[in-house]
Structure formats: C-alpha cells, structure tokens
Design a protein around this motif. Structure first.
Motif, PDB file in Angstrom:
ATOM      1  N   TRP A 149       0.689  -1.144   0.010  1.00  0.00           N
ATOM      2  CA  TRP A 149       0.061   0.207  -0.023  1.00  0.00           C
ATOM      3  C   TRP A 149       0.735   1.506   0.010  1.00  0.00           C
ATOM      4  CZ3 TRP A 149      -5.375   0.505  -0.493  1.00  0.00           C
ATOM      5  CH2 TRP A 149      -5.867  -0.584  -0.404  1.00  0.00           C
ATOM      6  N   THR A 150       0.635   2.087  -1.186  1.00  0.00           N
ATOM      7  CA  THR A 150       1.499   3.236  -1.022  1.00  0.00           C
ATOM      8  C   THR A 150       0.510   4.490  -0.599  1.00  0.00           C
ATOM      9  OG1 THR A 150       0.587   3.561  -3.397  1.00  0.00           O
ATOM     10  CG2 THR A 150       2.724   2.477  -2.978  1.00  0.00           C
ATOM     11  N   PRO A 151       0.906   5.576  -0.204  1.00  0.00           N
ATOM     12  CA  PRO A 151       0.066   6.615   0.009  1.00  0.00           C
ATOM     13  C   PRO A 151      -0.919   7.146  -1.266  1.00  0.00           C
ATOM     14  CG  PRO A 151       2.399   7.167   0.618  1.00  0.00           C
ATOM     15  CD  PRO A 151       2.404   5.957  -0.274  1.00  0.00           C
ATOM     16  N   HIS A 190      -3.516   4.414  -1.182  1.00  0.00           N
ATOM     17  CA  HIS A 190      -4.439   4.785   0.012  1.00  0.00           C
ATOM     18  C   HIS A 190      -5.349   5.962  -0.278  1.00  0.00           C
ATOM     19  CE1 HIS A 190      -5.532   4.764   4.118  1.00  0.00           C
ATOM     20  NE2 HIS A 190      -5.308   6.179   4.396  1.00  0.00           N
ATOM     21  N   HIS A 222      -7.534  -3.865   4.468  1.00  0.00           N
ATOM     22  CA  HIS A 222      -7.301  -2.388   4.676  1.00  0.00           C
ATOM     23  C   HIS A 222      -8.470  -1.570   5.195  1.00  0.00           C
ATOM     24  CE1 HIS A 222      -4.208   0.473   3.554  1.00  0.00           C
ATOM     25  NE2 HIS A 222      -5.235   1.466   2.973  1.00  0.00           N
ATOM     26  N   LYS A 276      -8.458  -2.352   8.954  1.00  0.00           N
ATOM     27  CA  LYS A 276      -7.284  -1.377   9.589  1.00  0.00           C
ATOM     28  C   LYS A 276      -7.770   0.018   9.426  1.00  0.00           C
ATOM     29  CE  LYS A 276      -3.411  -4.279   8.573  1.00  0.00           C
ATOM     30  NZ  LYS A 276      -1.948  -4.189   8.253  1.00  0.00           N
ATOM     31  N   TYR A 277      -8.261   0.453   8.385  1.00  0.00           N
ATOM     32  CA  TYR A 277      -8.635   2.090   8.526  1.00  0.00           C
ATOM     33  C   TYR A 277      -9.462   2.288   9.589  1.00  0.00           C
ATOM     34  CZ  TYR A 277     -10.144   6.241   6.139  1.00  0.00           C
ATOM     35  OH  TYR A 277     -10.342   7.757   6.054  1.00  0.00           O
ATOM     36  N   ALA A 297      -7.971   2.444  12.872  1.00  0.00           N
ATOM     37  CA  ALA A 297      -7.080   3.732  13.274  1.00  0.00           C
ATOM     38  C   ALA A 297      -8.014   5.016  13.294  1.00  0.00           C
ATOM     39  CB  ALA A 297      -6.281   3.964  11.838  1.00  0.00           C
ATOM     40  N   ASP A 308       0.142   0.102   7.796  1.00  0.00           N
ATOM     41  CA  ASP A 308      -0.536   0.824   9.008  1.00  0.00           C
ATOM     42  C   ASP A 308      -0.014   2.055   9.071  1.00  0.00           C
ATOM     43  OD1 ASP A 308      -0.377  -2.287  11.212  1.00  0.00           O
ATOM     44  OD2 ASP A 308      -2.291  -0.953  10.462  1.00  0.00           O
ATOM     45  N   VAL A 321       0.887   4.023   6.525  1.00  0.00           N
ATOM     46  CA  VAL A 321       0.440   4.731   5.476  1.00  0.00           C
ATOM     47  C   VAL A 321      -1.070   5.125   6.058  1.00  0.00           C
ATOM     48  CG1 VAL A 321      -0.565   4.571   3.259  1.00  0.00           C
ATOM     49  CG2 VAL A 321       1.670   3.536   3.451  1.00  0.00           C
ATOM     50  N   ILE A 322      -1.698   4.337   6.719  1.00  0.00           N
ATOM     51  CA  ILE A 322      -3.157   4.635   6.818  1.00  0.00           C
ATOM     52  C   ILE A 322      -2.960   5.917   8.210  1.00  0.00           C
ATOM     53  CG2 ILE A 322      -5.048   3.870   8.137  1.00  0.00           C
ATOM     54  CD1 ILE A 322      -4.752   1.380   6.930  1.00  0.00           C
ATOM     55  N   ARG A 323      -2.116   5.677   8.983  1.00  0.00           N
ATOM     56  CA  ARG A 323      -2.098   6.568   9.890  1.00  0.00           C
ATOM     57  C   ARG A 323      -1.636   7.881   9.878  1.00  0.00           C
ATOM     58  NH1 ARG A 323       0.895   2.471  14.119  1.00  0.00           N
ATOM     59  NH2 ARG A 323       1.335   4.585  15.511  1.00  0.00           N
ATOM     60  N   HIS A 324      -0.691   7.977   8.650  1.00  0.00           N
ATOM     61  CA  HIS A 324       0.120   9.172   8.609  1.00  0.00           C
ATOM     62  C   HIS A 324      -0.921  10.319   8.067  1.00  0.00           C
ATOM     63  CE1 HIS A 324       0.216   8.805   4.130  1.00  0.00           C
ATOM     64  NE2 HIS A 324       0.573  10.034   4.238  1.00  0.00           N
ATOM     65  N   GLU A 362      -3.832  10.252   9.200  1.00  0.00           N
ATOM     66  CA  GLU A 362      -4.893  10.582  10.249  1.00  0.00           C
ATOM     67  C   GLU A 362      -4.480  11.408  11.375  1.00  0.00           C
ATOM     68  OE1 GLU A 362      -8.032   9.213  10.312  1.00  0.00           O
ATOM     69  OE2 GLU A 362      -7.089   8.499   8.388  1.00  0.00           O
TER      70      GLU A 362
END
Lengths: 470, 256
Positions: free
Chosen positions: A259-261, A264, A302, A305-306, A309, B78, B80-83, B85
């Motif tokens: 997963w890249t930014p 995402h 994903h 996880k999202y 988070a 993880d 990538v998701i959090r950055h 948030e």
C-alpha cells in the motif's frame, strides 16, 4: 501470527520435496509461507511469487507419483486432516468450484517475460478443464505443466493448502474459459460475480477467523480473483531477476499488496464517496477504486485497519470530553508536569531523528558496498578471463581489465571520501569528532587497497591507529 | 557471536509484537556450522548431512526473507493509514477546541493537543524503529551469508544479497518519506519552545527505550571487528552518542 498448522512442520529443503509424498511435500514448505509474498516495489502491483515457477518441476514429480493424493487436493472434496483451517476452506471451495478460476500472473520470473498469449493459454485451459478433478492428474501434470511453465500466467490453486505449498497450481476452471486472452473481461467478470463470492468470503472468513483472527490470514487464503498487474512490462524486470535466483519456498498465490500513499488516497476517496468508513463495503470500494490487481481481500483487510485507526482516536477524544471536572482539578499540577513531559517528548524526537539519520547513512553505505562488490566481482571475472586470454596471446583485453580495476579502486576511494564527507556534514560537530572522522577516513581509504584479487581476509583490529593513506 | 548477542539484545528490547520477527541468526549460524562441520569425506551420510543442512539453510533464509517482507509490509500499511490520520486529528481538534474553534476551550485544546503530540512522536518513533528492524535484519543476513561463504567456500553471498537489496523490507524509502512528513507536521503543529529546565527523560519500556537501544546496538556493531574488510561498515560517526548512552541510566522523568 505464526502458523496455525496442526501438522508438525518439516523444514525440508528442496531436495526432499521430490522424495517425500505429495501431501507431506506440499505441507512441508507451508510453515514459512504464511501470508507473505514478494511484492513489486512499484505501487499497485501484485504478483505471484516467482519461485513459484521454479517449484513446479519438483512438485510435478511428486504429484505424478502420488496422483491419489493430488486428486484429493484438486477435487477438494475433503479437507486434509492436517489442518482444520484448510478443511474449512475446502468446504467453501466446493461452492466456488463453478466460479472463476484464479489466474494470477507470475510475471516475476526472469524467464517469463512475456504476457499471456492465446496460444499458450488454450492448452492450459482445455487440459485443465478436462482433467480437473479427474483421474489423470499425471497426464495433467506432465502435459500441462511444461506449457504452463512457459506460460506467463500461472493459475493458482484454489486450495489454500496448495497456496501453502510451492506448487503453482491448477485451479478449478471456469466454464467460460473460452476467451483466454481477455484478461480485462475476466477481471470485470470476477468483480461482477462477487455477490456470490462475497457471501462465501464472509463465511470463509468466519471459518478462518476461528483458526486465525487476523484479517491478513484471510487475505491469503481464498484469493480468487485474477491479478493482473498493471505495469507488467516495466517493473517486473529488476524485481524478478532478484527473485528468480532464490530457491525460495514461498507459496504461490498469496499476494500481498504494497500500500502506497497514492493507493491509500484512492481508497480513502472511494470510502468517502460511499459514506464513510463505517458504511462503505469492501465490494463497493473495490469497484470504485478501479485498480486492477487489487482484490477484495486486500480491500477488506485495509478497510478493517482503516476503521481501527479512525475509531481509536475518536473514542479517546470523546471520552475525554466527558470528564471536564477531573481536568480542572489537576490543571495547575499539570502545568509543570506538562512542561516536563513536553521536554521529554522533545528529547525523544531528537533521539529518534538521530537514529533515522544514522539508519539512512548506514543503508546508503551498505548499498554502495554491495554495488561495488558486485562491480569488483565482475572485474575479477573479467580479469580472470582476460588472464587466460593473455595466455592464449591476446594482451589487450587484460590490459583493459586491469585498467578498469584501477578505475574501480579510484572510484571506491572517491566514494568513500564522499561518504565520509556526508558523515561530516550530517554530524555538524567537527570539533568533537575529528579524531573519529580521520579514523574513518583512514579505514575507508584502506579498504579499497585490500580489495584486489583476494577475498576478504582477516585484518588487524581496527582500534589500532590506522595511518591515513593517500 | 557478537552480532548474535547484539541482535538478541535488540530483539528483547524491542516492542513485544516484534520480537519474533527478527532474524533467526542463531539458527542460521548453527546450520552453517553443521554444513561446514560435515567432513569432506566421501561417506554418503556426511555428504547427505551437509547437503541437507545446506538446503535447509537456503530454505530458512528464504523463509526469513518472506517473514521480513510480510511483517514489514503489514507495518508499512499501518503507517500509510495513520500518517494521514494524525494531521486530520490535529485539524479536528483545532476546529473544535482551538482558539477560533466551534467550542473553544483552552483546557480541552491543550489536553487534546498533548495527546496528539505524544501520539505523533510515538508514531515517528515507530516508523524509525521499523527502519531499524529492516536494517538490522539486513545486516544479519549479510553477516550470515559472509560466514557461509567463508566456511563452505560457496558463492552464495553475492547473488543472494543482491536479491535481498531489492526486497520490500529493505526498500525503506517510503517509510523515510513518511518520517520526514511526520517531522514537518510536528514542526508546524508544535512549535519549539525554549528549554526551561534541564530535563532528563528516562526511556521506559516502549518506543523511546527501543530507539536508544537501537542506536547503541548500531554503534556496537560497527565498532570494528577482526574480519574487517571492504564489505564492512566504518564505525558509527555520531555526535552526542555518549549523551544518548547516558539516557539508559536511571533519571527522574518518565514519559508516560
């Protein structure tokens, strides 16, 4: 997160695989595999483990010798007793039998560079469909596999058991396999077909969760959609070469998405369009994202996880709102501790930054060292070759080789001083460290000279004074 | 055994979920020993034994690499998701409890920001620790391969390490980028302030402690060895390393 297999795992090496029976051989490598597989470093690409292609030969022999067991696997009629997990998967798979095959590309191997051609795909599918679940696994094995090896698209075995093995498997064919070349169509087909799939997935996941609660595990198990990496031609080249060299035992079919930014962000956009993380469904998100080679499993895990988070911080923020009284009470006390805590955090940041810096430097050094090592190796070989040429009378090539070797040494020296300069700059405190840096310089300078001809030999301890050589 | 010890130390001091994700250096070393100790006689059994250990060695190496890749990518996902948030949280807090916010409340604001600050610093730290994880495993692989080649006269090292260099777990550029982004977020959201008093923090369990440990390990590992070669790294070149080392000593403030 480790293996859930009940079977005691024998870490048998490649040699053993052909000698051991199918079931054992297929499960032996299993431990390791778990959910991991190589990824492209390019974004949004998924591909099968290349070693997959190296495995089949070994597996074929074992398969053909144990067609009974193999038949067992492919028919997926009853689960292997080895793993409860597998058996539950296999029950599910019976339902999936008539659904789309999983065709994943193993673009990876250096040997397989081309994209699928209709010629190749035809025999595979026809043989697969006719033999599937029938007697002659042997004929299947022997006939199809050679084609299969040339065939860049490898079909993954539906059984997770086979996922865990190195066999590049066969899947339960789809009736419509008449349009082999239309990968795009297949992808769409699969995506539209996923209503049934989704139901099964959740069932599957429920089963899977019994054995392993992590979503990741589920991702690896029933990956039924084809993966069609987008940038096939470009990226695979370098990555594949690396992979092809290993005699790895990773399982086929478990494709992990890196997963890249950017990916995402696409994901987040899709989720937002569907009304937020709570309301969005994996299927919907997958459709909206329109990313080839992304599977519903990737999206599912994903998304989970999202959600986690986002949920955690929101709950903490809300819960703190409800305790205003207690906050007032120790606010004054808080002030001093607050400052100290902040200071501590600041210090933590500093240390972290240092580590980061050092890691970057170290990594660059390592990369450079290996690069030069590789280059030097080439030089040695060239020199050796030209050495023999010399014996045969041609001297020019050896002179060239020697010249090149000298050049390499010079560049090594240059590079090491550049690296050392980097070190100095990043440190920014020359006064304190001159002693050390000059020592570094000395060592780095010294190393190139030690290079020629002989492999690394034992040297004196570096603590001794190293004279800075020119 | 020096590296082995260092690795073990690092592993023990690392975050709990990470502990079994490090390189099984000891195991690999044992295999190398086994391979090289199989006497070069023509006896079938020893050949078989050596050959088998060799196969197992390669097998294990590949398994380890897969393990690293899986863990690394999981963590990366993880991050990538959090950055995104964290900046979002900051924005939310500002909008809600900030000076111009809908429910402006200084205490609330301060408290929330304090939480975020802590989280973001830890996030920064975790990412760096992942990089450290990557690096230490790479170093271990390089070392064990070197041992293998040396002891068995093989040429496994070069091609293998070339392959390792391309593996996802070693390509940490994305993480590095995220770290830099995180730093800039921190800079903008939490402006620096003058040091009011000399505060020494003690790294408790957790990220800070692990970071300090990582630096120490790195320094130790690069201190120079008896088999220094052109494949070896020079000693660690870092100012304040002694100051950082002193952080390991007990001190008053503990970061909660």
């Amino acid at each position: 997160m480790e293996t859930k297999h009940a079977l005691p795992i024998q870490r048998s090496g490649p040699r053993q695989i052909s000698s051991v029976g199918a079931s054992a051989s297929l499960s032996a490598p299993s431990t390791i595999l778990e959910e991991t597989f190589p990824r492209f470093s390019e974004p949004q690409q998924v591909y099968l483990e290349r070693e997959l292609m190296q495995r089949p030969p070994a597996v074929v022999s074992s398969l053909s010798s144990n067609s009974g067991a193999v038949g067992h696997i492919f028919s997926s009629s009853s689960g292997f007793s080895t793993d409860l997990h597998f058996s539950s998967v296999q029950q599910q798979q019976e339902k999936h039998r008539t659904q789309s095959p999983f065709i994943s590309q193993s673009t990876s191997s250096g040997k397989l560079v081309k994209l699928p051609h209709s010629v190749d795909s035809q025999p595979l599918q026809s043989t697969a469909s006719s033999h599937f679940n029938k007697e002659s696994n042997e004929s299947w094995c022997t006939d199809t596999l050679p084609d299969f090896l040339d065939f860049p698209m490898s079909t993954t075995i539906q059984s997770s058991q086979l996922y865990r093995s190195n066999s590049s498997g066969i899947t339960i064919p789809h009736e419509d396999l008449g349009k082999p070349n239309d990968w795009q169509d297949w992808a769409d087909q699969l995506i539209t077909d996923d209503d049934a799939l989704t139901a099964d997935w959740s069932g599957l996941l429920a089963d899977a969760s019994v054995a392993d609660p992590e979503p990741k595990q589920c991702t690896s198990i029933s990956n039924q959609q084809p993966h069609i990496p987008q940038q096939l031609p470009s990226a695979p080249g370098e990555i594949c070469m690396g992979g092809a060299q290993s005699s790895s035992n990773a399982a086929p079919g478990k494709q992990r998405m890196r997963w890249t930014p950017e990916l995402h962000e696409t994901f987040v956009e899709a989720v937002n369009k569907l009304g937020g993380s709570e309301r969005a469904t994996p299927k919907g998100v997958l459709k909206l994202m329109k990313v080839e080679s992304l599977t519903i499993y990737h999206v599912k895990s994903h998304l989970q996880k999202y959600r986690t988070a986002r949920y955690k911080p929101e709950t903490t923020e809300e819960s703190s709102e409800r305790k205003p009284a207690s906050i007032e009470n120790f606010s004054s006390l808080d002030l001093k501790t607050g400052i100290e805590i902040t200071e501590a955090l600041r210090l933590q940041m500093e240390v972290q930054k240092r580590l980061h810096e050092q890691l970057e430097i170290q990594r660059n050094l390592q990369l450079r060292i290996e690069e030069q090592g590789k280059y030097l190796q080439m030089m040695f070989e060239k020199q050796c070759k030209s050495g023999t040429d010399l014996l045969k009378g041609s001297s020019s090539s050896s002179e060239n080789a020697l010249k090149e070797l000298k050049d390499v040494q010079n560049s090594l020296a240059k590079d090491s001083s550049a690296v050392e300069a980097e070190n100095k700059v990043s440190e920014g405190e020359p006064a304190k460290k001159t002693g050390e840096t000059s020592q570094v310089a000395g060592e780095k300078q010294k190393t190139p000279e030690g290079v020629p001809s002989s492999p690394p030999t034992k040297r004196k301890k570096v603590d001794e004074e190293v004279p800075v050589s020119s | 055994m020096k590296f082995g010890k260092r690795l073990k130390q690092q592993t023990e001091e690392s975050l709990p979920e990470w502990r079994d994700k490090y390189l099984s250096y000891k195991k690999l070393k044992k295999l190398v020993k086994l391979i090289s100790s199989a006497p070069p006689t023509l006896s079938r059994s020893s050949l078989h034994c050596g050959g088998r250990a060799e196969a197992e060695f390669v097998y294990l190496l590949n398994a380890e690499i897969d393990k690293f890749n899986a863990f690394f990518m999981e963590q990366e996902e993880d991050f990538v998701i959090r950055h995104k948030e964290l900046p979002q949280r900051i924005k939310n807090v500002m909008e809600k409890w900030g000076p111009n916010g809908s429910e402006a409340s200084e205490t609330e604001f301060k408290e929330q920001m304090a939480k975020i600050r802590k989280d973001i610093v830890n996030f920064h730290g975790e990412m760096i620790l992942l990089m450290n994880y990557s690096n230490i495993n790479y170093t271990g692989l390089a070392k064990i391969l070197k041992k293998y080649d040396k002891r068995t006269g093989g040429v496994l090292r070069l091609p293998f390490i070339q392959r390792v260099l391309q593996q996802p777990f070693f390509t940490t550029d994305l993480i590095s980028k995220l770290v830099k982004e995180c730093e800039s977020t921190i800079e903008s959201a939490f402006p620096r302030w003058e040091r009011e008093e000399e505060v020494v923090a003690v790294p408790g369990d957790g990220i800070f402690r692990n970071t300090v440990a990582a630096l120490m390990t790195m320094r130790e590992m690069r201190r120079g060895s008896s088999t220094y070669s052109h494949f070896s790294l020079p000693p660690l070149n870092m100012a304040d390393i002694d100051v950082i080392q002193s952080l390991r000593v007990v001190a008053p403030i503990q970061i909660p």
